[in-house]
Design a protein around this motif. Structure first.
Motif: not given
Lengths: 233, 469, 451
Positions: B71, B103, B271-275, B279-280, B283, B287, B289-290
C-alpha cells in the motif's frame, strides 16, 4: 540570317501576326515600326522561340528556331525595352552571373572590357544595379549579349524612355555591332531614331507587314508621313 | 543550376530585411532551444531527486508488513529524453508521474496542460512549434515570388536565353529556399546535440537523423509547392494566398478535424465508464481484503489440500499472501483486457491518422517527428506497459514475502526487515530502441517520400510548359 | 457609391473564396462543438444512471461491514456544462467534468483526467472561438491589405483623388463594405450556433457575441492603421501577417512559457508524495497519536474513544485517511495558489494582447476556464467533507449498511453562475480599437496636408 516566311500567330482567335515574311542579312539593322499591338513584340518572341507560330517558318542562322532553339539561343542576344537585372548585384556581377549561366567564364578584366565596349564607364561597374539608370542597365544588357558573342541581336523598344544622349550612344553602339558583323532587328515606334540607325525599315499594321523601305531613300519627315498614312489605312 | 542557387543566396544575404528576419529568427530559435533545454534539465533533475528521495525512503523502511508496503507503494517517473526537448509530443498532456501500489493500476496525473490557462492553441514556445509551423511559413514567404518576380521583371526570358532551362530555374529556386530551411533545421538539431554531447547514444543519433530527414522532406514539399504556384500564376499574391491557405489547412484545420473524426470512428470509453467496467469485472473476482466469495473458497480448498490441513490457521505459510497474489493476478487479467482494448483503439486511431497523411503530409510529419523523438502516444503506452510489468513484479515479491516469509495466516502484524526491502528492485525504464519499432513509422516516412516525389513531378511536368511571355 | 463598392468587392475571388471558407469552417466548428456537447451529456447521464446501481450492488455485498462498504463506494460530482462551452471548449477537454470520489483520502482522487487520445489534446479543438480568433483576422488581412495600395498600383487612385470629395471618406466606405460583410458572416454563424446547439439567448450569449464583434473590429482598426502608413501591397501583407503570427501564435506561446517558468508547480508531485508519507507512515505509528490529531480537528467524534493498538480498526483507518489529506493540505493549497497565480498572470498580460484577452473572455463566458475548474475542485473538497461527516458517525458506530437512506446520494452537481463583468471584458478591446483607429486617422490627416 533572320528569315521569317508566311508566319501566322493568333491569340484566342485574334490574329497578332499575319502572313509575315521578313529577312535580315548579316551586318544589317532592320527597324520594325508599328503602333502598340501591331505585332512587334510577338515577332520578337517568335524569333526567340518563346512563341510558336501557328503556321509558317521562322529560322535564324539558317536553322528553324523551333527545332533547335537550345542551340540557336546561344547566338541570340535579346535586349527588352526595360532591361531588368538583379538589383542587389553590381553591373559586373550581373554580367558575370548571366555569362556563367550560359557556361562562359571570363576573368574580371575581360568582363570589365565588355562593359567598357558597351559604354558603361568603369566607375559604375561595381555599383549595385538598384542605383543604375535605365540606359546603364541597357548597356549591361547589351554587354551580356556581346559577351556571348551573339550573332543576332533582337531589341524591343530599346530607345523608349532614354534621354537623348543615352539614345544617341545606343545608336552608335548598334552601328558598331553591325559593322562587326552582327544581325540586328529592333522594334520601335521612334521614327527618327529608326531612320537614323537602321538600314532597312518595315512598317507593321495589325500584324501585317504593310511597307518595306530603305532608310536612305527617305528623310525623317517623309518617313513619318508614310508611316501615318499606312497606319491609318 | 549551382549558379542560380548561389545567386539566390546572394539575394538573401544582400537584402537587409531578410538578413534581419533571419537573425531575428535564429535568435528566437536559440532562445527556444536554450529555454527548452533548461526546462528539460530542470524537469530531469526534479524527477531524479524525487526518484532518489523515494528510493531512499523505501530502503530506509526498517520493519514493515509486506502488505503495508504494497500500500505504501512507490512512484515511477517518466524520464524525458534528449529528443523530447526537440519535440515534446504528448508529454505535456500526459504528465510524467505514476503511482505504483497493490490492488490497483493507477493512471498518470498532473499533466502540465491541466494546470495551464488555455491561452495558446500552439502550446508553449518551443523548437517544435517553430520547426513545424513557423519555418514552413518562412519558406512560403521566401519562395512565393521566386519565379513570378523573374517573370514580372522580364528577367526570366534573359535567363532562358542564356541557356538556363525553365525546369532548371524552378528546381534551383526550390533548392535554394529549401536549403535555407534545412540550414535552420540543422542548426537546431546540432545545437541540441552540442548541448547534450555527453548523453549522445547511437539510438539518439539515429532518431535525430530520422527527425532531420522527416522535416527536410516536409520542407521540400512546402517549398516546391510554393515555387510551383509561383511559376504557374502570373500574380504572386495568388501564389502567396493559396500557400497560406494550404498551410492553414494542412497544419491547423485538417489535423483537428481528422482527429475528431477518428475519435468518432474509434471511440474511447469515458474515464468513468472505463473505471466502472474495470471495477465490475474485478468484483466478479475474489476480493483482496475479504475471503468470502466463491473463488476465494476454491483457492482455500486447493491450498489446504496441498498442505493437507483442514484450517487456514494450521497452514505453515500465510494464506493471505497467496490470496492477495491470486487476486492481483485476476486483476491483472482484467487490466490486460481493458487496457488492451484501449490500446487497440489507440492503435486504430493511429493507423487512421497515418493514412490521413495521404491527404496531408503535415500529419505524416507530426507522426514521424513525435515518433522519432520518442514522445508520441505509442512510446507513452510502451512506457505504461513497462511500469505495469514492474508493478506486477514488485507486488509479487511483496505478496510472496507475505505468504512464505515466515508469518502465519491472519498475522497482519508480522514485519519483514530492512534487508528485504533493500533487495526489492527499483524501476528502471528501458528506452525503446528505434530499430525495434521503426516499422511503425515506415508509412509516415513513406508518405512523406510520396509527397516529395509528387512535388518533384509537379515541378517537372507542371513547369515544362511554363508560359514565358 | 456603396452599391458599386459592394458589387466590386463581391466580384473578387478573394471575397467569394474567403466568405465561403469561413462559413464552411464555421459550420464544421459548430458541429464539432455539438459533438463535444453530446459526449458530455452522455457522460453525465451515464454517471447518474450507474451511481444508484453501483451503490445498491455494494450495499448488497457489504452491508454487514459499513467501513468496508464505504471503502468501495464512489460518489460522483458533475460539473455543469453550459451550451456555450461548445463554442469555446477551453480546458474542458483536459479537465473532465465528472469526478467520482470515495471518502478515503481525496488528494489522489481529484486530479484524474479524462480518457482521450493524447495526440488529440495536442491539436486542441476546432471550436467557433478558434474560427473567430484565428481565421477571421486572416480574412480581414486578406480583405484589406491592399485597400488603398491596389488603387495606387492599378492607377485608379489618381482618379479617385480627383473625383471624390474626401479620400478618407472613400477609404472608410471601402473599409465598411468589408466590415459589414464579415460581420454578416459572423452573425450567420452565431445564429446557426444558437439554433444547432440550442443556446439560450441570455446575457452570456450576448456578451460572447459582442466580444467576438469587438475582436473583429480590433483587427479592422489594426489593419486600417497599417494601410494608413501608405506603403505598397506586399509590405502591408507581410507586415499584417507578421503581426498576426506574433499576436495569435508567438506571443501566447511565449507567455505560456513565461508563466510556467515563473510559477513552477513542483507541488504537483510533492503533494502526492507528502500525502503518501502522511498516511502510510501512520500505518506503523501508534494509533493513539493518529486519533488525537483527528479529534483535534473533529472534536464532535471524541466520544468514540481510542481503539486498541493491535489489530485493524475502521475508526482508526478513516482517521488516518483523513490525516493524509491534512498532511498534504499545505502543498495542495500552494499548488492551487500557484495555478491561480498563473491564471492571473495570463490575464494581466492578456489585457494588452487581444487574442489572449478574447480567448480568456470566451472561456469565462462559457465556464470552461481554468479558474472554473479550480472552483469545481473547491466544490469537490466541500462535497467530500460533507459526505465524510455524514458517514463518519455511521461507520464509527457500525450501523448496518441497509439502514442508510441511499436515495439521497444522487451525483453532486456543480454549477457556477458567473456574473458577466462587461467593463472588464470590453474595455481593453475598445481602448485598443480607439487607439489604432485614432492613429490611422492621424496618419491620413497628415498625409492629406502634404499633398
Amino acid at each position: 540570317m533572320i528569315n521569317i516566311q508566311q508566319a501566322h500567330k493568333a491569340f484566342k482567335g485574334k490574329p497578332a501576326v499575319q502572313n509575315l515574311t521578313l529577312q535580315v542579312e548579316q551586318g544589317e539593322i532592320l527597324g520594325l515600326l508599328g503602333a502598340n499591338g501591331a505585332g512587334k513584340s510577338t515577332t520578337i518572341n517568335m524569333l526567340l522561340g518563346f512563341l510558336k507560330p501557328d503556321s509558317g517558318t521562322i529560322s535564324v542562322l539558317e536553322k528553324d528556331i523551333n527545332q533547335s532553339s537550345k542551340e540557336l539561343r546561344k547566338h541570340i542576344g535579346y535586349i527588352p525595352e526595360n532591361v531588368n537585372l538583379y538589383p542587389y548585384l553590381s553591373g559586373l556581377e550581373n554580367l558575370d552571373y548571366f555569362c556563367r549561366l550560359s557556361g562562359l567564364k571570363y576573368t574580371k578584366s575581360e568582363l570589365q572590357e565588355f562593359l567598357n565596349i558597351c559604354g558603361l564607364p568603369s566607375e559604375d561597374h561595381q555599383q549595385k544595379v538598384a542605383e543604375y539608370s535605365k540606359g546603364m542597365r541597357q548597356k549591361v544588357g547589351i554587354a551580356i549579349a556581346y559577351a556571348k558573342k551573339a550573332k543576332v541581336y533582337l531589341l524591343d523598344e530599346p530607345a523608349s524612355g532614354l534621354d537623348p544622349r543615352a539614345s544617341n550612344e545606343l545608336s552608335v553602339l548598334l552601328k558598331k555591332l553591325a559593322s562587326e558583323g552582327a544581325t540586328i532587328l529592333m522594334a520601335s515606334h521612334d521614327i527618327f531614331r529608326v531612320r537614323e540607325v537602321c538600314h532597312r525599315i518595315g512598317i507593321l499594321r495589325k500584324g501585317e507587314l504593310v511597307k518595306e523601305l530603305r532608310s536612305e531613300e527617305v528623310s525623317a519627315n517623309e518617313l513619318e508621313k508614310i508611316y501615318l498614312e499606312y497606319i491609318q489605312n | 543550376m549551382w549558379q542560380i542557387i548561389k545567386n539566390e543566396w546572394l539575394y538573401l544575404r544582400r537584402t537587409r530585411m531578410l538578413v534581419g528576419l533571419s537573425i531575428g529568427f535564429v535568435m528566437v530559435f536559440l532562445f527556444s532551444i536554450i529555454l527548452g533545454n533548461y526546462q528539460n534539465q530542470k524537469e530531469l533533475k526534479a524527477s531524479e531527486t524525487a526518484k532518489k528521495h523515494l528510493r531512499e525512503q523505501w530502503e530506509s523502511i526498517e520493519a514493515m508488513n509486506p502488505h503495508s508496503a504494497a500500500h505504501y507503494g512507490t512512484y515511477v517517473f517518466k524520464p524525458s529524453n534528449l529528443l523530447s526537448s526537440l519535440d515534446e509530443g504528448v508529454s505535456s498532456v500526459t504528465g510524467n508521474m505514476l503511482r505504483v501500489e497493490g490492488h490497483v493500476q493507477n493512471e498518470m496525473v498532473h499533466s502540465e496542460a491541466s494546470q495551464m490557462q488555455a491561452i495558446s492553441r500552439f502550446g508553449k514556445l518551443k523548437s517544435s512549434l517553430l520547426l513545424k509551423f513557423i519555418v514552413p511559413l518562412l519558406l512560403i514567404f521566401l519562395a512565393f515570388n521566386a519565379v513570378s518576380s523573374e517573370k514580372q521583371s522580364g528577367r526570366l526570358k534573359l535567363l532562358v536565353l542564356q541557356g538556363a532551362s525553365p525546369i532548371r530555374i524552378v528546381l534551383a529556386k526550390t533548392v535554394a529556399v529549401w536549403l535555407y530551411g534545412v540550414l535552420l533545421l540543422a542548426l537546431v538539431v546540432a545545437t541540441y546535440s552540442l548541448l547534450n554531447i555527453q548523453n549522445l547514444s547511437g539510438d539518439t543519433l539515429f532518431r535525430s537523423l530520422m527527425v532531420f530527414v522527416s522535416y527536410a522532406l516536409y520542407y521540400f514539399i512546402i517549398t516546391g509547392l510554393t515555387v510551383f504556384f509561383s511559376a504557374r500564376w502570373q500574380n504572386s499574391t495568388v501564389a502567396l494566398t493559396s500557400m497560406l491557405g494550404i498551410w492553414m489547412f494542412w497544419s491547423v484545420f485538417l489535423p483537428s478535424v481528422l482527429l475528431s473524426s477518428v475519435e468518432k470512428w474509434h471511440p474511447l470509453p469515458s474515464r468513468n465508464e472505463f473505471k466502472a467496467a474495470m471495477r465490475e469485472d474485478r468484483s466478479k473476482g475474489i476480493d483482496g481484503h475479504n475471503p468470502a466469495d466463491e473463488r476465494g473458497k476454491e483457492l482455500e480448498k486447493e491450498v489446504m489440500a496441498e498442505y493437507g490441513v483442514d484450517s487456514l490457521y494450521k497452514l505453515p505459510i500465510n494464506y493471505d499472501g497467496i490470496r492477495m497474489q491470486a487476486d492481483e493476478e485476476y486483476g491483472n487479467q482484467v487490466w490486460d483486457k481493458h487496457f488492451g482494448n484501449m490500446r487497440t483503439v489507440f492503435t486504430q486511431q493511429k493507423q487512421s491518422m497515418q493514412i490521413a497523411g495521404l491527404f496531408n503530409p503535415f500529419i505524416s510529419l507530426q507522426n514521424a517527428s513525435m515518433g522519432f523523438a520518442a514522445t508520441d502516444n505509442m512510446h507513452h503506452q510502451e512506457f505504461l506497459l513497462q511500469v505495469e510489468t514492474y508493478r506486477r513484479e514488485f507486488i509479487k515479491i511483496l505478496n510472496d514475502k507475505h505468504a512464505y516469509g515466515g508469518s502465519k495466516t491472519g498475522d497482519w502484524g508480522w514485519k519483514a526487515n530492512n534487508e528485504f526491502y533493500k533487495s526489492v528492485p527499483d524501476f528502471d525504464y528501458q528506452p525503446t530502441a528505434l530499430g525495434a519499432i521503426f516499422h511503425h513509422y515506415l508509412l509516415d516516412v513513406g508518405l512523406l517520400l510520396l509527397w516529395f516525389i509528387l512535388t518533384l513531378s509537379l515541378l517537372f511536368y507542371g513547369t515544362r510548359k511554363m508560359q514565358l511571355v | 457609391m456603396y452599391k458599386y463598392m459592394f458589387k466590386q468587392f463581391l466580384r473578387t475571388n478573394t471575397c467569394k473564396l474567403g466568405l465561403f471558407l469561413v462559413l464552411i469552417l464555421g459550420v464544421i466548428s459548430i458541429s464539432i462543438g455539438k459533438q463535444f456537447l453530446k459526449g458530455q451529456e452522455r457522460i453525465g447521464s451515464h454517471v447518474t444512471e450507474k451511481q444508484l446501481e453501483h451503490i445498491q450492488r455494494n450495499v448488497e455485498l457489504h452491508s454487514e461491514d459499513i467501513g468496508l462498504l464505504l471503502y468501495y463506494l464512489k460518489f460522483a460530482v458533475i460539473s455543469e456544462v453550459s451550451p456555450l462551452a461548445a463554442l469555446s471548449i477551453g480546458q474542458k477537454d483536459v479537465n473532465p467534468s465528472v469526478q467520482s470520489v470515495s471518502i478515503l483520502t481525496l488528494e489522489g482522487q481529484k486530479y484524474d483526467s479524462d480518457l482521450v487520445n493524447p495526440t488529440k489534446l495536442l491539436f486542441g479543438n476546432l471550436d467557433l472561438s478558434f474560427i473567430l480568433l484565428y481565421v477571421f483576422p486572416l480574412l480581414i488581412i486578406a480583405f484589406t491589405f491592399s485597400l488603398k495600395s491596389e488603387e495606387e498600383e492599378t492607377g485608379t487612385w489618381r482618379l479617385v483623388r480627383i473625383m471624390s470629395k474626401s479620400r478618407l471618406q472613400f477609404l472608410l466606405a471601402k473599409l465598411s463594405v468589408r466590415v459589414i460583410l464579415l460581420l454578416l458572416a459572423m452573425c450567420i454563424l452565431f445564429v446557426l450556433a444558437g439554433l444547432i446547439l440550442s443556446i439560450p439567448f441570455g446575457m452570456a450569449f450576448l456578451a460572447f457575441f459582442v466580444t467576438g464583434l469587438l475582436y473583429i473590429l480590433f483587427w479592422f482598426s489594426l489593419s486600417f492603421w497599417i494601410i494608413s502608413l501608405k506603403r505598397n501591397s506586399s509590405f502591408n501583407a507581410l507586415a499584417l501577417l507578421s503581426i498576426w503570427l506574433t499576436l495569435v501564435v508567438l506571443l501566447p506561446a511565449t507567455i505560456n512559457n513565461f508563466v510556467v517558468t515563473k510559477y513552477p508547480v513542483p507541488e504537483a508531485f510533492t503533494t502526492n508524495i507528502k500525502q503518501r508519507d502522511g498516511y502510510h507512515q501512520k500505518w506503523d505509528t501508534n494509533k493513539r497519536e493518529t486519533m488525537e490529531k483527528f479529534y483535534a480537528r473533529y472534536p464532535q467524534f471524541e466520544s468514540y474513544g481510542y481503539p486498541p493498538e493491535e489489530g485493524f480498526n475502521w475508526l482508526w483507518y478513516y482517521a488516518m485517511q483523513y490525516l493524509g489529506d491534512e498532511e498534504s493540505s499545505k502543498e495542495s493549497e500552494m499548488m492551487r495558489t500557484k495555478i491561480l497565480q498563473r491564471e492571473q498572470m495570463s490575464r494581466k498580460w492578456g489585457q494588452f494582447i487581444p487574442s489572449i484577452h478574447t480567448q480568456l473572455a470566451f472561456n469565462d463566458l462559457a465556464n470552461t476556464s481554468l479558474s472554473n475548474h479550480m472552483y469545481y475542485l473547491q466544490y469537490l473538497n466541500d462535497f467530500h467533507e460533507q459526505t465524510r461527516l455524514y458517514f463518519y458517525p455511521k461507520i464509527f458506530s457500525n450501523v448496518n449498511g441497509k439502514e442508510v437512506d441511499w436515495s439521497q446520494f444522487t451525483p453532486g452537481y456543480f454549477s457556477l453562475s458567473s456574473k458577466v463583468n462587461f467593463r472588464q471584458i470590453f474595455l481593453p478591446l475598445i481602448i485598443l480599437i480607439l487607439i489604432f483607429f485614432g492613429l490611422s486617422l492621424l496618419n491620413m490627416r497628415r498625409e492629406s496636408r502634404v499633398y
